[in-house]
Enzyme design. Structure first.
Site, PDB file in Angstrom:
ATOM      1  N   ARG A   1       0.831  -1.210   0.000  1.00  0.00           N
ATOM      2  CA  ARG A   1       0.000   0.000   0.000  1.00  0.00           C
ATOM      3  C   ARG A   1       0.862   1.256   0.000  1.00  0.00           C
ATOM      4  NH1 ARG A   1      -2.800   1.254   5.335  1.00  0.00           N
ATOM      5  NH2 ARG A   1      -1.449  -0.496   5.708  1.00  0.00           N
TER       6      ARG A   1
ATOM      7  N   ASN B   1      -6.277  -0.907   2.756  1.00  0.00           N
ATOM      8  CA  ASN B   1      -6.437  -2.334   3.008  1.00  0.00           C
ATOM      9  C   ASN B   1      -7.900  -2.636   3.262  1.00  0.00           C
ATOM     10  OD1 ASN B   1      -3.711  -2.869   2.823  1.00  0.00           O
ATOM     11  ND2 ASN B   1      -3.366  -2.911   5.022  1.00  0.00           N
TER      12      ASN B   1
END
Length: 97
Positions: free
Chosen positions: A18, A36
């Protein structure tokens, strides 16, 4: 605004995926959000011109040396324009960062 929406699955959490994708896309100049999901997948929204999207998708597929992208679901949706690129962290849900 045209927005590209992705669900990325595989080994994409707890491996810097990420942050890596968010950092690269922010530097590329696209707008959007990466976060997420509780399912273990990563959700990504990306807005930009054709070249930015093309390059951005390479970063999404590549990931970090520790990640392993197994599947990418992509759809085009209409939503309001993001003002910048954001990386949502788990604690931002609770502390409004």
């Amino acid at each position: 605004m045209t927005t590209f929406h992705y669900i990325i699955s595989g080994k994409v959490q707890r491996v810097g995926y990420r942050f890596y994708v968010g950092f690269r896309l922010e530097k590329l100049g696209v707008k959007g959000l990466v976060r997420n999901l509780d399912s273990g997948e990563v959700e990504l929204f990306m807005q930009g011109d054709e070249e930015q999207i093309f390059i951005g998708e390479k970063y999404i597929k590549m990931g970090t040396p520790w990640s392993k992208v197994e599947n990418i679901e992509k759809e085009i949706i209409e939503m309001k324009e993001f003002s910048k690129f954001n990386i949502e962290y788990w604690f931002s849900k609770w502390y409004n960062f």
